[in-house]
Design a protein around this motif. Structure first.
Motif, mmCIF file in Angstrom:
data_model
loop_
_atom_site.group_PDB
_atom_site.id
_atom_site.type_symbol
_atom_site.label_atom_id
_atom_site.label_comp_id
_atom_site.label_asym_id
_atom_site.label_seq_id
_atom_site.Cartn_x
_atom_site.Cartn_y
_atom_site.Cartn_z
ATOM 1 N N ARG A 196 0.839 -1.208 0.000
ATOM 2 C CA ARG A 196 0.000 0.000 0.000
ATOM 3 C C ARG A 196 0.867 1.248 0.000
ATOM 4 O O ARG A 196 0.604 2.199 -0.733
ATOM 5 N N ALA A 197 1.924 1.253 0.823
ATOM 6 C CA ALA A 197 2.814 2.415 0.902
ATOM 7 C C ALA A 197 3.518 2.669 -0.429
ATOM 8 O O ALA A 197 3.856 3.805 -0.751
ATOM 9 N N ALA A 198 3.707 1.609 -1.217
ATOM 10 C CA ALA A 198 4.351 1.742 -2.524
ATOM 11 C C ALA A 198 3.351 2.160 -3.599
ATOM 12 O O ALA A 198 3.724 2.303 -4.766
ATOM 13 N N GLY A 199 2.084 2.333 -3.223
ATOM 14 C CA GLY A 199 1.086 2.808 -4.172
ATOM 15 C C GLY A 199 0.341 1.723 -4.920
ATOM 16 O O GLY A 199 -0.403 2.024 -5.862
ATOM 17 N N GLU A 200 0.511 0.474 -4.503
ATOM 18 C CA GLU A 200 -0.214 -0.608 -5.170
ATOM 19 C C GLU A 200 -1.660 -0.634 -4.693
ATOM 20 O O GLU A 200 -1.975 -0.159 -3.603
ATOM 21 N N GLN A 201 -2.545 -1.210 -5.515
ATOM 22 C CA GLN A 201 -3.948 -1.348 -5.134
ATOM 23 C C GLN A 201 -4.038 -2.202 -3.872
ATOM 24 O O GLN A 201 -3.382 -3.237 -3.788
#
Length: 147
Positions: free
Chosen positions: A28-33
């Motif tokens: 999540r922190a890496a911007g993944e769904q």
């Protein structure tokens, strides 16, 4: 009154939760769904060429309906797709899309880093011993009589 010692299934569940929490938060922190633990488990159970929902359910230890629900959410997220099974006209195979494969590779790379953190925290010998113990053949589950 002393707290009873936790048994191995409890300890293994807590360890799995530690990995799951670290992986999902990192992704999540890496911007993944965002996905759930159950949805992430689908990727771990998939064969490269595709897997039926029934086989996914068996590997995940859940009902076919539960696996079906997770698969269809991931199809809606464009991370999985259904294709015809060349071995059976009645079956459909579930396989990752290009995006799903990319996310799965990123998750695998992230898990390697998380394992590295665990190694730093408890030591390489402990991690190696844990891996050896968990990969040793245990045989069929025993049927025991309650004491």
């Amino acid at each position: 009154m002393a707290t009873p010692a936790r048994n191995l299934p409890q300890l293994l569940t807590e360890a799995k939760r530690w990995f799951d929490d670290a992986l999902l938060a990192s992704m999540r922190a890496a911007g993944e769904q965002p996905v759930t633990v159950g949805q992430a488990a689908v990727f771990a159970a998939l064969d490269e060429g595709g897997t039926t929902v029934s086989e996914l359910a068996r590997r995940m230890g859940v009902t076919r309906q539960t696996a079906h629900q997770a698969v269809h959410v991931l199809i809606g997220m464009r991370m999985l797709e259904q294709t015809s099974d060349p071995a059976s006209a009645r079956s459909r195979l579930i396989r990752p899309t290009a995006e799903g494969a990319r996310v799965h590779r990123r998750a695998q790379d992230t898990l390697a880093v998380i394992e590295g953190v665990l190694t730093e925290r408890i030591g390489a010998d402990a991690v190696d011993a844990l891996r050896r113990a968990l990969t040793a053949p245990m045989g069929e589950p025993p049927l025991v009589e309650a004491p």
